[in-house]
Design a protein around this motif. Sequence first.
Motif, PDB file in Angstrom:
ATOM      1  N   ILE A  70       0.825  -1.206   0.000  1.00 52.39           N
ATOM      2  CA  ILE A  70       0.000   0.000   0.000  1.00 52.39           C
ATOM      3  C   ILE A  70       0.860   1.257   0.000  1.00 52.39           C
ATOM      4  CG2 ILE A  70      -1.680   1.308   1.371  1.00 52.39           C
ATOM      5  CD1 ILE A  70      -2.813  -1.384   2.283  1.00 52.39           C
ATOM      6  N   LEU A  71       1.974   1.240   0.710  1.00 55.29           N
ATOM      7  CA  LEU A  71       2.856   2.406   0.759  1.00 55.29           C
ATOM      8  C   LEU A  71       3.791   2.492  -0.444  1.00 55.29           C
ATOM      9  CD1 LEU A  71       3.815   2.656   4.531  1.00 55.29           C
ATOM     10  CD2 LEU A  71       1.977   3.782   3.283  1.00 55.29           C
ATOM     11  N   GLY A  72       3.662   1.576  -1.391  1.00 55.82           N
ATOM     12  CA  GLY A  72       4.421   1.670  -2.628  1.00 55.82           C
ATOM     13  C   GLY A  72       5.832   1.138  -2.571  1.00 55.82           C
ATOM     14  N   VAL A  73       6.237   0.568  -1.426  1.00 57.35           N
ATOM     15  CA  VAL A  73       7.618   0.112  -1.279  1.00 57.35           C
ATOM     16  C   VAL A  73       7.901  -1.055  -2.219  1.00 57.35           C
ATOM     17  CG1 VAL A  73       9.308  -0.825   0.333  1.00 57.35           C
ATOM     18  CG2 VAL A  73       7.708   0.937   1.090  1.00 57.35           C
ATOM     19  N   ASN A  74       7.000  -2.014  -2.279  1.00 61.58           N
ATOM     20  CA  ASN A  74       7.196  -3.157  -3.171  1.00 61.58           C
ATOM     21  C   ASN A  74       7.266  -2.731  -4.625  1.00 61.58           C
ATOM     22  OD1 ASN A  74       7.262  -4.952  -1.064  1.00 61.58           O
ATOM     23  ND2 ASN A  74       5.200  -5.732  -1.369  1.00 61.58           N
ATOM     24  N   PRO A 124      -2.431   8.782   8.794  1.00 57.19           N
ATOM     25  CA  PRO A 124      -2.580   7.471   8.150  1.00 57.19           C
ATOM     26  C   PRO A 124      -3.216   7.523   6.771  1.00 57.19           C
ATOM     27  CG  PRO A 124      -3.128   7.311  10.468  1.00 57.19           C
ATOM     28  CD  PRO A 124      -2.903   8.765  10.193  1.00 57.19           C
ATOM     29  N   LEU A 125      -4.308   8.276   6.631  1.00 57.14           N
ATOM     30  CA  LEU A 125      -4.985   8.313   5.343  1.00 57.14           C
ATOM     31  C   LEU A 125      -4.148   9.020   4.283  1.00 57.14           C
ATOM     32  CD1 LEU A 125      -8.720   8.949   6.278  1.00 57.14           C
ATOM     33  CD2 LEU A 125      -7.693   6.875   5.337  1.00 57.14           C
ATOM     34  N   LYS A 126      -3.427  10.083   4.666  1.00 56.42           N
ATOM     35  CA  LYS A 126      -2.575  10.774   3.697  1.00 56.42           C
ATOM     36  C   LYS A 126      -1.448   9.875   3.220  1.00 56.42           C
ATOM     37  CE  LYS A 126      -1.301  14.975   4.685  1.00 56.42           C
ATOM     38  NZ  LYS A 126      -0.839  16.118   5.531  1.00 56.42           N
ATOM     39  N   LEU A 127      -0.860   9.103   4.126  1.00 57.93           N
ATOM     40  CA  LEU A 127       0.190   8.170   3.720  1.00 57.93           C
ATOM     41  C   LEU A 127      -0.356   7.085   2.797  1.00 57.93           C
ATOM     42  CD1 LEU A 127       2.209   7.707   7.034  1.00 57.93           C
ATOM     43  CD2 LEU A 127       3.023   8.768   4.926  1.00 57.93           C
ATOM     44  N   ALA A 128      -1.550   6.572   3.126  1.00 61.70           N
ATOM     45  CA  ALA A 128      -2.150   5.533   2.282  1.00 61.70           C
ATOM     46  C   ALA A 128      -2.464   6.077   0.894  1.00 61.70           C
ATOM     47  CB  ALA A 128      -3.409   4.988   2.946  1.00 61.70           C
ATOM     48  N   LEU A 129      -3.016   7.284   0.833  1.00 60.41           N
ATOM     49  CA  LEU A 129      -3.329   7.883  -0.462  1.00 60.41           C
ATOM     50  C   LEU A 129      -2.060   8.176  -1.256  1.00 60.41           C
ATOM     51  CD1 LEU A 129      -6.189  10.332   0.588  1.00 60.41           C
ATOM     52  CD2 LEU A 129      -6.409   8.235  -0.752  1.00 60.41           C
ATOM     53  N   ALA A 130      -1.044   8.710  -0.573  1.00 63.65           N
ATOM     54  CA  ALA A 130       0.222   8.988  -1.261  1.00 63.65           C
ATOM     55  C   ALA A 130       0.839   7.696  -1.777  1.00 63.65           C
ATOM     56  CB  ALA A 130       1.185   9.702  -0.317  1.00 63.65           C
ATOM     57  N   VAL A 231      13.107 -11.711  -5.310  1.00 67.40           N
ATOM     58  CA  VAL A 231      12.982 -13.108  -5.734  1.00 67.40           C
ATOM     59  C   VAL A 231      11.542 -13.537  -5.990  1.00 67.40           C
ATOM     60  CG1 VAL A 231      15.121 -13.936  -4.724  1.00 67.40           C
ATOM     61  CG2 VAL A 231      13.084 -13.810  -3.312  1.00 67.40           C
ATOM     62  N   THR A 232      10.567 -12.834  -5.405  1.00 69.69           N
ATOM     63  CA  THR A 232       9.172 -13.259  -5.574  1.00 69.69           C
ATOM     64  C   THR A 232       8.343 -12.294  -6.396  1.00 69.69           C
ATOM     65  OG1 THR A 232       8.379 -12.135  -3.570  1.00 69.69           O
ATOM     66  CG2 THR A 232       9.247 -14.370  -3.311  1.00 69.69           C
ATOM     67  N   GLY A 233       8.834 -11.074  -6.598  1.00 72.82           N
ATOM     68  CA  GLY A 233       7.984 -10.042  -7.154  1.00 72.82           C
ATOM     69  C   GLY A 233       7.151  -9.414  -6.048  1.00 72.82           C
ATOM     70  N   PRO A 234       6.366  -8.393  -6.368  1.00 73.09           N
ATOM     71  CA  PRO A 234       5.590  -7.700  -5.330  1.00 73.09           C
ATOM     72  C   PRO A 234       4.354  -8.501  -4.914  1.00 73.09           C
ATOM     73  CG  PRO A 234       5.188  -6.706  -7.477  1.00 73.09           C
ATOM     74  CD  PRO A 234       6.242  -7.746  -7.701  1.00 73.09           C
ATOM     75  N   ILE A 235       4.338  -8.960  -3.668  1.00 69.46           N
ATOM     76  CA  ILE A 235       3.178  -9.657  -3.098  1.00 69.46           C
ATOM     77  C   ILE A 235       2.512  -8.698  -2.125  1.00 69.46           C
ATOM     78  CG2 ILE A 235       2.394 -11.626  -1.736  1.00 69.46           C
ATOM     79  CD1 ILE A 235       4.794 -13.176  -2.728  1.00 69.46           C
ATOM     80  N   ALA A 236       1.286  -8.313  -2.421  1.00 70.95           N
ATOM     81  CA  ALA A 236       0.618  -7.262  -1.661  1.00 70.95           C
ATOM     82  C   ALA A 236      -0.228  -7.821  -0.526  1.00 70.95           C
ATOM     83  CB  ALA A 236      -0.258  -6.414  -2.594  1.00 70.95           C
ATOM     84  N   PHE A 237      -0.521  -6.942   0.433  1.00 70.97           N
ATOM     85  CA  PHE A 237      -1.498  -7.123   1.512  1.00 70.97           C
ATOM     86  C   PHE A 237      -1.059  -8.072   2.628  1.00 70.97           C
ATOM     87  CE2 PHE A 237      -4.328  -5.790  -2.016  1.00 70.97           C
ATOM     88  CZ  PHE A 237      -4.850  -4.651  -1.426  1.00 70.97           C
ATOM     89  N   VAL A 238       0.028  -8.813   2.461  1.00 72.81           N
ATOM     90  CA  VAL A 238       0.479  -9.690   3.545  1.00 72.81           C
ATOM     91  C   VAL A 238       0.870  -8.852   4.760  1.00 72.81           C
ATOM     92  CG1 VAL A 238       2.195 -11.401   4.263  1.00 72.81           C
ATOM     93  CG2 VAL A 238       1.232 -11.473   1.952  1.00 72.81           C
ATOM     94  N   GLY A 239       1.629  -7.783   4.530  1.00 69.63           N
ATOM     95  CA  GLY A 239       2.058  -6.927   5.621  1.00 69.63           C
ATOM     96  C   GLY A 239       0.947  -6.130   6.249  1.00 69.63           C
ATOM     97  N   LEU A 240      -0.205  -6.047   5.595  1.00 72.30           N
ATOM     98  CA  LEU A 240      -1.360  -5.359   6.182  1.00 72.30           C
ATOM     99  C   LEU A 240      -2.172  -6.308   7.049  1.00 72.30           C
ATOM    100  CD1 LEU A 240      -3.258  -2.853   6.297  1.00 72.30           C
ATOM    101  CD2 LEU A 240      -4.466  -3.867   4.357  1.00 72.30           C
TER     102      LEU A 240
END
Length: 311
Positions: A70-74, A124-130, A231-240
């Motif tokens: 969500i934060l775009g790191v992946n 929190p919402l500004k970071l998520a939107l950004a 090695v895996t590519g971007p896997i989302a939502f696990v860290g959430l």
Amino acid sequence: MLASVTVGARDVEWADILAALGGSADGFSEAAVAKRIPRTLLAVLAGAALGVAGAVMQGVTRNPLADPGILGVNMGASLAVVVGMAFFGLTAANSFVWAAILGAGITALFVYAVGSLGRGGATPLKLALAGTAISAALASFISAVVLPRNDLAGGVRSWQIGGVGGGSFDAIGQVLPFLAVGFLVCLVTARSLNSLALGDELAAGLGERVALARGTAALGAVLLCGASTAVTGPIAFVGLMVPHACRLLTGVDHRWLLPFSAVAGAALVTAADVLGRVIARPAEIDVGIITALIGAPFFIWIVRRQEVRAL
């Protein structure tokens, strides 16, 4: 892990598993098991890394929506790897790791800077939107890099979905040192994250060096995200999902939350991999698709909760 080794497009017997573990993979079933073992180990390591990284990011930003995806790191790590492949001739996993870590770190800083603009700072919402907006932009940049390169398009598109099907002992060995350092750094900062949860002023009053603690924890999370994404590519939502579920068991103490998040993240990614193999036999559905199908409704539920303002 046992289910991951035994279940798939082809079910195997115990004799096949023992033969593969003993180094004998003459038959088709034994060869299938021999391929599933590194795949399973990669799923465990990547899931644990993403689970811990998500918990650390939520602690560092005091943001319940924080997540490497969500934060775009992946996506930042993915763009760095793709640019390295397209323009710098990167082909080995060890070079992918350095590029991914650099891309993840730059993206994390940029998202936090954008989310801090305006009144109220980094809410929190500004970071998520950004993070969401920057993820979309980075995805467009990836497409712009890949489309003119037919030699890269197929492999990059498959890798960009996020999966563990290409796991090998060689790739695991090359990223394992980075994952080990990342896990160690995150675990060492657990007590500091507990202090940061009280607020910067109170944490400083308790003797915590706030900037150093936040930077060190963020460095550990970036190492975990970059190495796993390489090695895996971007896997989302696990860290959430994982940290929120683990808080129901452990509370908010990061000394317990981080180890539990590692185990739960490993279990989630491994289970998603098994599910993707079973429901589409004889084909497969990548882990990134399964976690997105589960994580998107979870994200909407978190956003709708009143506690979204801060941890």
